[in-house]
Every structure is written in C-alpha cells, then in structure tokens.
Design a protein around this motif. Structure first.
Motif, mmCIF file in Angstrom:
data_model
loop_
_atom_site.group_PDB
_atom_site.id
_atom_site.type_symbol
_atom_site.label_atom_id
_atom_site.label_comp_id
_atom_site.label_asym_id
_atom_site.label_seq_id
_atom_site.Cartn_x
_atom_site.Cartn_y
_atom_site.Cartn_z
ATOM 1 N N ASP A 401 26.811 -36.487 36.688
ATOM 2 C CA ASP A 401 25.483 -35.606 36.457
ATOM 3 C C ASP A 401 25.388 -34.556 37.445
ATOM 4 N N THR A 402 26.172 -34.244 38.111
ATOM 5 C CA THR A 402 25.796 -33.097 39.080
ATOM 6 C C THR A 402 26.495 -31.804 38.592
ATOM 7 N N TYR A 403 26.087 -30.776 39.194
ATOM 8 C CA TYR A 403 26.946 -29.650 38.759
ATOM 9 C C TYR A 403 28.531 -29.556 39.114
ATOM 10 N N TYR A 404 28.949 -30.475 39.781
ATOM 11 C CA TYR A 404 30.297 -30.598 39.889
ATOM 12 C C TYR A 404 30.918 -30.990 38.788
ATOM 13 N N ALA A 407 30.946 -27.831 36.294
ATOM 14 C CA ALA A 407 31.958 -26.903 37.012
ATOM 15 C C ALA A 407 32.961 -27.474 36.259
ATOM 16 N N HIS A 408 33.687 -28.614 36.351
ATOM 17 C CA HIS A 408 34.759 -29.075 35.908
ATOM 18 C C HIS A 408 35.197 -29.052 34.419
ATOM 19 N N PHE A 409 34.131 -29.346 33.653
ATOM 20 C CA PHE A 409 34.261 -28.974 32.176
ATOM 21 C C PHE A 409 34.188 -27.721 31.676
ATOM 22 N N HIS A 410 33.647 -26.796 32.532
ATOM 23 C CA HIS A 410 33.675 -25.265 31.956
ATOM 24 C C HIS A 410 34.998 -24.950 32.442
ATOM 25 N N TYR A 411 35.551 -25.488 33.498
ATOM 26 C CA TYR A 411 36.921 -24.741 33.837
ATOM 27 C C TYR A 411 38.217 -25.443 32.666
ATOM 28 N N VAL A 412 37.761 -26.553 32.205
ATOM 29 C CA VAL A 412 38.817 -26.937 31.181
ATOM 30 C C VAL A 412 38.439 -26.535 29.817
ATOM 31 N N LEU A 413 37.183 -26.314 29.430
ATOM 32 C CA LEU A 413 36.828 -25.724 28.285
ATOM 33 C C LEU A 413 36.711 -24.203 28.119
ATOM 34 N N GLY A 458 32.812 -21.406 39.711
ATOM 35 C CA GLY A 458 33.733 -21.820 40.881
ATOM 36 C C GLY A 458 32.251 -22.462 41.843
ATOM 37 N N PRO A 459 31.114 -21.588 42.046
ATOM 38 C CA PRO A 459 30.104 -22.084 42.977
ATOM 39 C C PRO A 459 29.384 -23.363 42.458
ATOM 40 N N MET A 460 29.459 -23.632 41.148
ATOM 41 C CA MET A 460 28.929 -24.883 40.666
ATOM 42 C C MET A 460 29.818 -26.147 41.354
ATOM 43 N N TRP A 484 24.102 -19.775 45.916
ATOM 44 C CA TRP A 484 25.319 -19.993 44.983
ATOM 45 C C TRP A 484 24.738 -19.985 43.499
ATOM 46 N N ASN A 485 23.383 -20.450 43.363
ATOM 47 C CA ASN A 485 22.846 -20.194 42.069
ATOM 48 C C ASN A 485 22.598 -18.621 41.577
#
Lengths: 691, 209
Positions: A401-404, A407-413, A458-460, A484-485
């Motif tokens: 539940d963090t921005y990490y 970041a992960h699922f936007h990189y895959v999706l 990336g910054p997420m 970063w935001n």
C-alpha cells in the motif's frame, strides 16, 4: 445456439437463391449492407468487431488518462486542495477500474479478435454472433459503469474495493453499486468472448496448423482466454455477494454480522492475480511477433516461449495471496505464497531471455513497432524485478500500500502491457487499415512516452520507500515528498503529450493516405505469419484459399529457404505467394441486430437493480426478445450465399463516406410467414467448416 | 503444396457427416463444455462461501442477527426425494437424446417434456423448502449463513429454471423446425451438469454436518 436446422435442400455452392426471407422475426429487416454505420452495429465480422473494441477502449484510455492527470495535478504540490478528498477517492478508483477492465483487457481483446482467425487461417471466429454479443455487452457495461459520474458519483473504494470500505456504511452513494453491477455485465461479455475464442483456437485451425505451429501471439491470447474462462466466474461470485450486501441487505462482508472482509480479498485476488497475466500475456504475444520480424530471425526457443506461457497460466493460480501478506492470514500461508511468487518469476524470465536471444545477432530494424517492443522488454524487466522484491514477505510488509507498489504495477502494466499494445498497433496498422502510421511521429511518440513514463513512475519507487502511502489525498510540506511528486506530475503530462502525438499521427497518416493512397502491399514488414499473406487491409472474407500449414512461421518459409551455410535465401517472390483477395462465392455469416438488442437490455437491468426494480422489466424484455430473435434468425441469410465480389481496396477500414443504405427496412414485415424453414448456427458449422 | 479452397476442404477430405473442425467436436458442443468448465468455478465460489460461513452464527460471540442455523431446519427425507427426482430427470434427458438420434421426434418431445416436468417438480420442492425456512424465521438476511445458503441454492435454482426453459423451447421449436440431434445433446450436457452440481451441493450442504 444450435437448435434447429433448415428443412429445404441446401443450395449453397450453386449461388442460386431459391427463397429469400429478409424478415425472419417480422421486426428487423436482415441487415445486408457492408458499409455505413448499420454495417458496424450489426456486424458479426471479427475484424470490424476487433476495430470497435480498439476504438472504444482507446476512448476509455483517454478518459482514464484524464482521471490520472487529475490525480497527478492534485498531488503536484503539498497541501493541495484542487480536488476534494471525496472526488479524489472516486478518481483513483475510476482510473484503476477503467484502465484494467475498460482499456487493457478490451484492447488486448481487439488484437485477439482481429488476429486469431487470421493467424490460424480461419474465415471468422467459431461463433460470429456470439462475438458481436460479447463486444456489445462489454461496451454496454463499460458505458453503464461510467454513467455513475452523472448519477451521484463514481466508485470510491479503490479498484480492488476492499470491505468494509465497499459496504453501504462507508460508501453510501451508488458508485460501488455501479462498480459491482457494471463489472458483472462486463464479465458476461468477457466470458462469452473467452469461450468463443477458446473454441476458435481449438476448432478452427487451418489444415496442418497443429498447436505447436501456432504463432506465439495466438498461443498467448489463447492462454489468456483460458485464464478468463476460469477467472471471471470467481470475481462474478465476489461481485454477486457484494451486490447482495449492498442492495439486498445481506452481510457477506460485514464483520459485525459474521461476514468476513478477508473473504472478499481472497475471492477478488483469486480472480485478480490471473487477471494480471490476462493483461500482460497478449502484450507478450505481440512482442513475440514484432521482435522476430524486425530481427529477421525466428523466435528463439519457440517451445520454451509457449511452455513458459502455459506455466505462467498454471502458476498464476497459485500466487494470489501475495497481495494479502499484510492481512494476517498466518505464517504458513505467507511462506507458501511467498515461495510460489518467487517461482513464477522463472517462466517470465525465460520469456525475457528468449526475446534477448532473438535480438542477439539479428539484423535489427528499429521501426517504431520494434522500439515499443524493446521498450516492453526493458520496462517490464524493471517492473518484474520490483515485483520479485514484493515476494519477500517481510519486505512486502513495509512496501504494501505504498507508492512502491504503484510504481511496480505501472511498470508492468503500462511499461509492459501498454507499450506492447502500442507495438502491436504500429505493427498491424497496415494490415488493418491499409496504410502505415508515420514512423517519424511514431518515434516521437515512443521517446516522449518512454521519458514521460519513467519520469512519472520511476520517482514513485523512491516515494514509496520514503513511506508515501497510495491513495493519499494530499501530504504536508515537511514530509519530504514534494520534489519527487512534482517530477512525477511533470512526467504524467509528458506522457499525455505523447498520447496527443499518437492521436495526431493517426489523424495525419490517415489524411495523407486519403489524399495520396500508397499501396503498402500484403507484407509491408517482410513478416513471418500467414496474416501477411493476404491483402492489406484484410478483405472481408480473410483468405481466398485456406492455407495448408507445414511449418511454424509458414509465410516466412514460403518466402525464404536456406543455403548450405544456413543463411536465409529468398526462394519465392512475395507477389507470387500472397493471395489476391479476389475470391468470389465465399460463404460468410450474416450480420444481425440481435446481439446489440440483447446487450441493450443488460444496463437497463443494472439501473433497475440500483434505483428501482421496475426499470429492470423493459431490460429483461429486451434481453429475452434478443435471445429469441437470435434463435429464430438463421445465422446465414439465404441471399448471402452469393458471397462477395472482389474486395475493393478501400481507403481504410473505417466507415467511408459512401454509406450504402439498405433498401426499405421493415416495410413488408408482415410476410415473415411462420412455417418457413430457417437456418441456425448448427448449420453454419457444417457449411463454412473452417470459417 | 497448394492451398485449398473451403469447398474442397469440406467436400474432399472429410466424411460428409463429420464436423470439419480441428478437434472433431462441433463449435457449439465445445463451447458448452468450456462454458460448463467456467460455471464450475461459479459454483465453486458459492460453495466455498457457504462452507466458510455455515457455522458462523452461534459460534462467534456478540454477532448481530439471529443464531438460527440453516442446518437445524433441514428436512433430509424431503430434500432427498426432490434430489432423486432431479437425478431421474437426467435419465429422461438421456432418453430424449437417444430418441432424436433415432429420428424419433415424438419420443424426443415426450422425454423432453418429462424432463422439464421433473425439473419443475424439483423447483417446486425448492420453493416449498424456502417457504418453510422463511416461516421458521430464517430469511435471506437473517444471518450470514442463511444468506450464503439461499445464495448458493438460489443460484442452482436459477440454473435449473434456465434449463427447464431451454427444454420447453426446444420442444416448442420441434413443432416448427427439424431439430438437430446435437442441439438436444448440448441442452442435455447443460442439464446433466446442473444435476451433477446438485449432487455436490446436496452432499456438501445437506448431508455433511
């Protein structure tokens, strides 16, 4: 379905038309035109249906993107109150649901619909009217879901909509009702589509096309359909229970009455994790077609490519609870799912290595499609690596539940699925519309998108590790999230610009083609699959003659042989082996209005469930009338046995200016005499065997 | 090696009666099989939900709502009888498929109507059972277990009702058209599936305490 069959003698191949009966139900004239808007709403042609899936999901992509931009605008600076917290909740929920169910899935369905029959050498999908039904039902559900904006606000529980937030007490508006009912409706459409395409791949392959000679895209799309067949009913159960809770006072997810919020999580993620692969596998398939074409090498390790896809399909069912490490489900479960999650990285890694090995030593041509494909390989690998880092449960307890995670699922999706789908658009655009997209603008599109994407997401990673929680409406200045935001928001707007470049590219290349048509020929890329053996744009009947398949990459093997040193040498001219698209006397399934009619009933039932049950009555009547009209209507109108003339090389696949209106519809509706024999789908399988 | 036209393909290489599909199974029948596979997961989800919730009332302290468990109201002999009726409808379904394969349309109609009457009896039994439960104070919203019970058996009831409609429509259409034997077979596949699911539900919900 297959209820009855025609009683009069068959008069197929002769082309004689004995009896024409244009008004089977006495309501609608049988639609007969192949141009104009009527041809689109009544079509059963897998190509038109694929294009409509693509156009509709791109419109939703713009809506979902707008929602994302609003989210990023709100988060650009600390303490912002651009949006209210309530509206912010609705925006991120609607953004997530839109991008998953209204963009990535249907966009993949667009490719699957258009390409599977072409890649396996079939005339159409197994059940063409069912195909139209799945499009209209999905579209009806998608529009229904988005009308919640106008009827009291969107869903606000997040895209996975955990209890108790999803309950009436925490979300008293109708947004989540629209979520539940809308997704059930879309699920019906997707199930019908998945069954249809599964059967298409199993049943409709051209002679010689064994399973292990199928193109990789068809394989991956096939695995996707099988996953859908089994995953969708699970979320349907979850959504039904949620609907009962919210609209009929049940308490499945209400802990005060013995309901279990974790039950929702399990049901959702048993669907939700296969869903992840449902979204990514078609993109993998597309990339597996693009890379070999532009590396001029066969895909490296084809059996491993297929096998790893199947392995992902199986293992995808055993990892769902890694979404729930923080739910307190017990050490053993966490351990088991942690292990299985690490294992599922293996087949995915196999795929990435195979793409790299295909690239290695190839004669690379960096067209836009190739750039997007390579973009997928790179960005998905980043997303995959951060994904494996969630598999370690102790780490995940911190990251969840963090921005990490964001970041992960936007990189895959996005970095995975969307880049792959864009690669597919640039690659198959000439096959679909008869002209290429501009390469120059395409490269601008790619690089802007790559930069914007990495700046946005990336910054997420950093924000997440710093402790910024997802779904945070705003943050204070001293939390240290501001820089970063802001970068992320700037990146999001660069991403938006790249989409504008893409739209401009589509519009300009279309205009250029209309003014000065250039024939791209059947095979503009010197490609490998049999879909490139037929003219561009694809003629309505697909293949003049069913290709007999002898090799994987059949078309390539017809063009090229090997010399004694194993190098490819041309053995035939492309012009000599491609089909002309001028077949006549082709038997095609006839258009029908009934799929659309049935689909129109479902949102009415949905509104009825939410607002007033009486409204469901006309919806139910429409639906049932659609079913009966469908059963009574022959799947192939007798007059259509004549088939087509030569396919005219029209300017593009969309509706042209010259709309040919059908002759007087419904004028003599009364002459639908009842005893007249009619055909149904049962017959269609026998007459149009491979198509 | 020459490619073949569709006419050659259907005329030449295959026996006239065979379905020229890659698997040899017609599209309609294969679709029904795939649909049934999908439906398994629908019932799987509902059965799991019931199993998770069935003992909740009375076991967890301080729950809102009634403690009445659905298992306290079961009338096993009665439900066994309706289950037997439903199972017998599978037999009549097989007989109707057998009749149409022999082109005996009259017998097919007879057995289809018999099947739908048996299915209707089962549904009537379910309505009676539900009414009894409600009369004893166990409604859909009484507690989480009753919601799960009515949800599961109700979903099955909807499937049976859809099956009865399909049987009656097939019978009705047989007066106007020639019915393809495989159409009856596909309806039969669905019907047998609904029966088999009931065997599972009856065992898991009613018989296992």
């Amino acid at each position: 379905m297959a209820i009855t069959e025609e009683q009069r003698p068959l008069e197929l191949t002769t082309g004689d038309v004995a009896v024409t009966q244009p008004h089977p139900m006495g309501v609608f004239a049988r639609p007969r035109t192949s141009t104009g808007w009527r041809s689109w709403v009544s079509t059963v042609d897998h190509k038109k249906i694929g294009i409509m899936y693509g156009v509709a999901s791109f419109v939703f992509f713009l809506i979902g993107g707008l929602e994302a931009l609003l989210i990023r605008a709100q988060l650009a600076v600390p303490g912002s109150d651009l949006l209210s917290a309530d509206l912010y909740n609705q925006l991120f929920t609607m953004h997530g649901v839109t991008m998953v169910f209204l963009v990535v899935m249907p966009l993949a369905a667009a490719f699957a619909n258009y390409l599977i029959p072409l890649q396996i050498g079939a005339r159409d999908v197994a059940m063409p009217r069912m195909n139209a039904l799945s499009l209209w039902v999905w579209l009806a559900g998608a529009i229904f879901f988005n009308t919640s904006w106008l009827l009291g606000g969107g869903a606000d529980g997040g895209w996975f909509n955990y209890a108790p937030n999803a309950g009436v007490s925490f979300s008293p508006g109708h947004g989540i009702d629209f979520y539940a009912v809308g997704l059930i409706i879309m699920g019906i459409g997707s199930t019908v589509s998945a069954i249809n395409l599964t059967v298409t791949v199993l049943n409709m392959r051209a002679p010689g096309m064994t399973l292990m000679k199928m193109p990789v895209f068809t394989w991956m799309a096939f695995i996707t359909q099988v996953l859908l067949v089994f995953a969708l009913p699970v979320i349907t159960v979850a959504l039904l229970l949620l609907t009962f809770d919210r609209l009929f006072d049940a308490s499945f997810f209400d802990a005060t009455k013995g309901g279990d919020p974790i039950m929702w999580e399990h049901l959702f993620w048993i669907f939700g994790h296969p869903e992840v692969y449902i979204m990514i596998l078609p993109a993998f398939g597309i990339v597996s077609e693009v890379i070999p074409t532009f590396a001029r090498k066969p895909i490296f390790g084809y059996p491993f490519m297929v096998g790893s896809g199947i392995a992902i399909g199986f293992m995808g069912w055993g990892v769902w609870a890694h979404h729930m490490f923080a739910s307190g489900m017990g050490q053993m479960s966490v351990l088991a799912f942690s292990l299985s999650t690490m294992f599922i990285a293996v087949p995915t890694g196999v795929k990435i290595l195979n793409w790299l090995a295909t690239l290695y030593g190839g004669r690379l041509r960096f067209t836009t499609a190739m750039l997007f494909a390579c973009g997928l390989v790179g960005m998905f690998t980043i997303g995959g690596l951060s994904g494996v880092s969630h598999a370690f449960a102790p780490g995940d307890q911190q990251q969840t539940d963090t921005y990490y995670i964001i970041a992960h699922f936007h990189y895959v999706l996005f970095g995975g699925a969307m880049l792959g789908l864009f690669a597919g658009m640039y690659f198959w655009w000439p096959k679909i519309f008869g002209h290429r997209l501009g390469e120059r603008a395409g490269k601008w599109h790619f690089w802007l998108m790559l930069v914007g994407f990495n700046m946005t997401f990336g910054p997420m990673h950093i924000l997440g590790v710093q402790g910024m929680m997802r779904r945070t409406w705003t943050y204070t200045e001293n939390q240290g999230f501001a820089v970063w935001n802001l970068v992320s928001t700037i990146g999001a707007f660069i991403l938006a610009v790249s989409i504008l470049v893409f739209i401009a590219n589509v519009a300009l290349s279309w205009r250029k083609h209309r003014r000065n048509p250039v024939d791209v020929g059947p095979d503009p890329w010197d490609a490998r699959g049999i879909e490139w053996m037929i003219p561009s744009p694809t003629p309505e009947h697909n293949f003049d003659e069913t290709p007999v398949i002898e090799e994987f990459d059949e078309f390539w093997h017809r063009k090229y042989g090997h010399d004694e040193r194993g190098r490819a040498v041309r053995i035939a001219k492309t012009e000599d082996i491609v089909q002309k698209g001028d077949a006549t006397n082709v038997h095609l399934p006839s258009p029908s209005y009934f799929p659309l009619l049935m689909a129109l009933g479902l949102p009415l039932i949905g509104y009825g469930l939410i607002f007033n049950l009486w409204w469901a009555v006309p919806g139910g009547v429409l639906f049932v009338a659609g079913v009966f009209g469908w059963v009574m209507e022959p799947s192939t109108a007798p007059e259509d046995d004549l088939g087509l003339g030569p396919a005219t090389p029209s300017t593009d696949g969309s509706e042209g200016a010259a709309a040919e209106l059908p002759e007087g519809e419904g004028g003599d509706a009364a002459d639908a005499s009842e005893g007249e024999a009619e055909q149904t789908e049962a017959e269609q399988t026998e007459e149009a065997p491979v198509g | 090696m020459a490619d073949v036209t569709f006419d050659e393909l259907s005329a030449g290489e295959l026996p006239a009666e065979a379905h020229p599909t890659a698997t040899g199974i017609s599209n309609e029948k294969l679709s029904m099989w795939v649909f049934l596979a999908s439906d398994c997961l629908l019932f799987g989800g509902m059965i799991s939900t019931y199993l998770v919730y069935k003992n909740r009332p009375g076991e967890i302290e301080g729950l809102a709502g009634s403690d009445l468990k659905v298992s306290e109201l079961f009338d096993i002999p009665f439900t066994s009888m309706t289950s037997f009726i439903l199972l017998m409808s599978s037999l009549t379904m097989v007989l109707s498929v057998n009749a149409i394969v022999r082109k005996d349309v009259a017998r097919m109609r007879l057995w289809l109507v018999a099947t739908s009457i048996l299915g209707g009896l089962f549904l009537g039994g379910q309505v009676y059972e539900f009414t009894e439960f409600v009369n004893h104070g166990l409604g859909f919203t009484t507690n989480v277990a009753s919601s799960a019970f009515f949800g599961l058996t109700g979903l099955h009831g909807v499937h049976v009702a859809a099956g009865v409609i399909m049987l009656l429509v097939t019978t009705g259409l047989s007066f106007r058209r020639r019915i393809h034997p495989e159409a009856v077979e596909v309806v039969g596949l669905y019907w047998h599936f609904v029966d088999i699911v009931w065997v599972l539900i009856f065992t898991v919900v009613y018989l296992i305490p």
